[in-house]
Write an enzyme that holds these catalytic residues in place. Structure first.
Site, PDB file in Angstrom:
ATOM      1  N   TYR A   1      11.177  -2.066  -8.687  1.00 38.91           N
ATOM      2  CA  TYR A   1       9.833  -2.112  -9.260  1.00 38.91           C
ATOM      3  C   TYR A   1       8.816  -1.200  -8.584  1.00 38.91           C
ATOM      4  O   TYR A   1       8.129  -0.433  -9.247  1.00 38.91           O
ATOM      5  CB  TYR A   1       9.286  -3.552  -9.209  1.00 38.91           C
ATOM      6  CG  TYR A   1       7.835  -3.650  -9.621  1.00 38.91           C
ATOM      7  CD1 TYR A   1       7.472  -3.643 -10.967  1.00 38.91           C
ATOM      8  CD2 TYR A   1       6.819  -3.703  -8.667  1.00 38.91           C
ATOM      9  CE1 TYR A   1       6.132  -3.704 -11.349  1.00 38.91           C
ATOM     10  CE2 TYR A   1       5.480  -3.769  -9.051  1.00 38.91           C
ATOM     11  CZ  TYR A   1       5.142  -3.772 -10.383  1.00 38.91           C
ATOM     12  OH  TYR A   1       3.835  -3.829 -10.763  1.00 38.91           O
TER      13      TYR A   1
ATOM     14  N   GLY B   1      -1.325   1.020  -4.938  1.00 39.57           N
ATOM     15  CA  GLY B   1      -2.532   0.253  -4.663  1.00 39.57           C
ATOM     16  C   GLY B   1      -3.729   0.917  -5.292  1.00 39.57           C
ATOM     17  O   GLY B   1      -3.966   2.107  -5.059  1.00 39.57           O
TER      18      GLY B   1
ATOM     19  N   CYS C   1       0.794  -1.219   0.000  1.00 39.19           N
ATOM     20  CA  CYS C   1       0.000   0.000   0.000  1.00 39.19           C
ATOM     21  C   CYS C   1       0.823   1.265   0.000  1.00 39.19           C
ATOM     22  O   CYS C   1       2.041   1.237   0.121  1.00 39.19           O
ATOM     23  CB  CYS C   1      -0.855   0.025   1.272  1.00 39.19           C
ATOM     24  SG  CYS C   1      -1.920  -1.391   1.407  1.00 39.19           S
TER      25      CYS C   1
ATOM     26  N   ASN D   1       0.975  -0.387   5.837  1.00 39.34           N
ATOM     27  CA  ASN D   1       1.560  -0.939   4.617  1.00 39.34           C
ATOM     28  C   ASN D   1       2.505  -2.059   5.006  1.00 39.34           C
ATOM     29  O   ASN D   1       3.486  -1.812   5.711  1.00 39.34           O
ATOM     30  CB  ASN D   1       2.344   0.169   3.881  1.00 39.34           C
ATOM     31  CG  ASN D   1       3.189  -0.368   2.752  1.00 39.34           C
ATOM     32  OD1 ASN D   1       2.842  -1.366   2.111  1.00 39.34           O
ATOM     33  ND2 ASN D   1       4.310   0.289   2.490  1.00 39.34           N
ATOM     34  N   GLY D   2       2.226  -3.289   4.583  1.00 44.24           N
ATOM     35  CA  GLY D   2       3.139  -4.379   4.900  1.00 44.24           C
ATOM     36  C   GLY D   2       2.409  -5.680   5.131  1.00 44.24           C
ATOM     37  O   GLY D   2       1.314  -5.896   4.602  1.00 44.24           O
TER      38      GLY D   2
END
Ligand code: SF4
Length: 470
Positions: free
Chosen positions: A246, A31, A5, A104-105
């Site tokens: 990426y 996201g 995210c 996030n994770g």
């Protein structure tokens, strides 16, 4: 369950909700499934709006105007569970306590800890590990305030996570896991402070003095703008290598390193490897797989003294295939995603540069497309080494079964994707090109920075979650 995210938090802004909305758009690449904003005024009222969809589809001038207050947090979500339900969207919040978080994770021991809390009477509304983190944070907060809350999270939850949060009427906060696996930065603009997953979301809004939070560090900015920062649990720094290659956008800096420069260095290193190991390769043109691999392909072409061209055009009206939640949706999306330019590739020996090869679906399709449009040879170069192990920290490959390179030699992957030659970045060169001494490269090496004792249970849960949305 896991959440790959974008998170952002702001305090001291005259237009907090509008700023949060802009941050959502700048981190949308992290996201695209859902987005949400939570704000608060100094009286302590929490205002939350969240839904499935892109930020631009959810928020309007009218509903942003209803999100009062000078402090707030927001979240862009990629889902892996509870796909269709707004209860799975973030920020998660506890109305009575006035606490909200955006996460996030991935928490590896999520199924185990959820069972523990349920046995103690806690009811869960979602299947997200963000909700678990909120309860563990709140438990610590009730016992000893903010830094105790972070200590409680560090002690009980294993994984890679970056969190921004709000305590209504009190302030905003942010913290990283003890290894700093997922990115999180902080900036200052006048008296305002903000936190973000990516530096571009801060710099474009005029924030200065942008710094990465340290591994295990927590920061609380109170409503009187007093900032308190502390490393709560110091672990070995292990920022995710895949972010550089990426996931982060090319305009960002991570750990002080411009992502663009890192990707250019990766291209140069790949060119040197190709020249040294396969001097016989004849190359007419170098093309990137847009957009992530452009800086690497450009640098590679320069290093080899070969022409760089745009041979594939992206359909801008379809999302990133990698972050689409199921293989079926991904495969359909691929058919719409890239269009070849025949005049660039017909009759040519084409060197295609991609950022990474995860499932192999995209690579195989691209190579077939390029051949269908008349290429004589297709060489595929990946700026990330073979991914042979699952990511346990939020990037969407939690099972080795879905990885094309798992249990295969490079030659076997080459045959699978149909390339005339497949050249991967080496782990050593990857590290050198990024320029950090210590990184998480567990998906390459299998050396995980955290304990992995609960990984199997988490992976099984994830597969069940996937089955529900397929
Ligand atoms: S395992 Fe790979 S993708 Fe996951 S955090 Fe580590 S480097 Fe990043």
């Amino acid at each position: 369950m896991a959440q790959l995210c974008g998170v952002f938090g702001v305090i001291g802004s005259s237009q907090a909700a509008a700023e949060l909305y802009i941050a959502l758009t700048h981190q949308q690449h992290r996201g695209q499934d859902a987005a949400g904003i939570a704000t608060s005024d100094s009286q302590g009222k929490l205002n939350v709006l969240k839904s499935r969809g892109l930020a631009i589809e959810i928020f309007s001038e009218e509903n942003i105007a209803n999100l009062d207050g000078g402090m707030g947090i927001c979240h862009n979500r990629y889902p892996t569970a509870g796909y269709g339900d707004v209860k799975e969207c973030q920020p998660f919040f506890l109305d009575k306590e006035g606490i909200g978080i955006a996460f996030n994770g991935n928490i590896i021991n999520y199924p185990y800890m959820k069972k523990q809390l349920e046995a103690a009477g806690r009811e869960f509304e979602s299947s997200s590990d963000g909700e678990l983190l909120l309860y563990i944070f709140q438990e610590g907060y009730a016992n000893g305030g903010f830094f105790e809350a972070v200590r409680n999270v560090h002690e009980k939850l294993i994984g890679g996570y970056s969190v921004v949060g709000i305590i209504a009427g009190e302030g905003i906060f942010a913290f990283k896991d003890p290894n700093g696996i997922r990115p999180l930065l902080m900036g200052k603009r006048g008296t305002a402070y903000a936190f973000a997953s990516e530096s571009i979301a801060l710099s474009i809004e005029g924030y200065n003095d942008i710094q990465d939070l340290k591994p295990g560090e927590a920061a609380f900015i109170r409503k009187d703008m007093e900032a308190e920062r502390r490393v709560v649990t110091a672990g070995e720094p292990r920022p995710c290598a895949f972010e550089f290659v990426y996931f982060s956008t090319v305009e960002s800096k991570l750990e002080g390193i411009p992502v663009y420069q890192a990707r250019s260095r990766l291209g140069q290193a790949l060119a040197r490897k190709a020249r040294e190991k396969w001097p016989e390769l004849e190359i007419d043109v170098v093309i990137p797989v847009p957009d992530t691999s452009r800086p690497a392909a450009n640098a590679l072409a320069k290093e080899l003294g070969k022409p760089y061209e745009e041979g594939l055009v992206k359909n801008r009206y379809i999302g990133r295939t990698f972050i689409m939640p199921t293989q079926r949706i991904r495969e359909n999306a691929l058919k719409l995603k890239l269009k070849p330019i025949e005049s660039v590739i017909k009759g040519k020996k084409v060197m295609v540069v991609d950022d990474s090869i995860v499932r192999g679906t995209t690579s195989k399709r691209i190579i077939r497309l390029i051949r269908d449009f008349g290429a004589e040879k297709v060489y595929l170069l990946s700026t990330f080494p073979p991914i042979r192990n699952p990511c346990l920290y939020g990037i969407d490959f939690t099972s080795e079964k879905e990885l094309i390179a798992h249990g295969k030699t490079i030659k076997e992957v080459e045959q699978h994707v149909g390339a005339d030659r497949l050249i991967y970045m080496s782990p050593e060169d990857l590290k050198e090109c990024i320029g950090l001494k210590s990184l998480c490269m567990a998906c390459i090496t299998g050396e995980y920075p955290t304990p992995t004792g609960h990984a199997k249970e988490m992976q099984t849960q994830r597969q069940e979650d996937y089955a529900k949305i397929k």
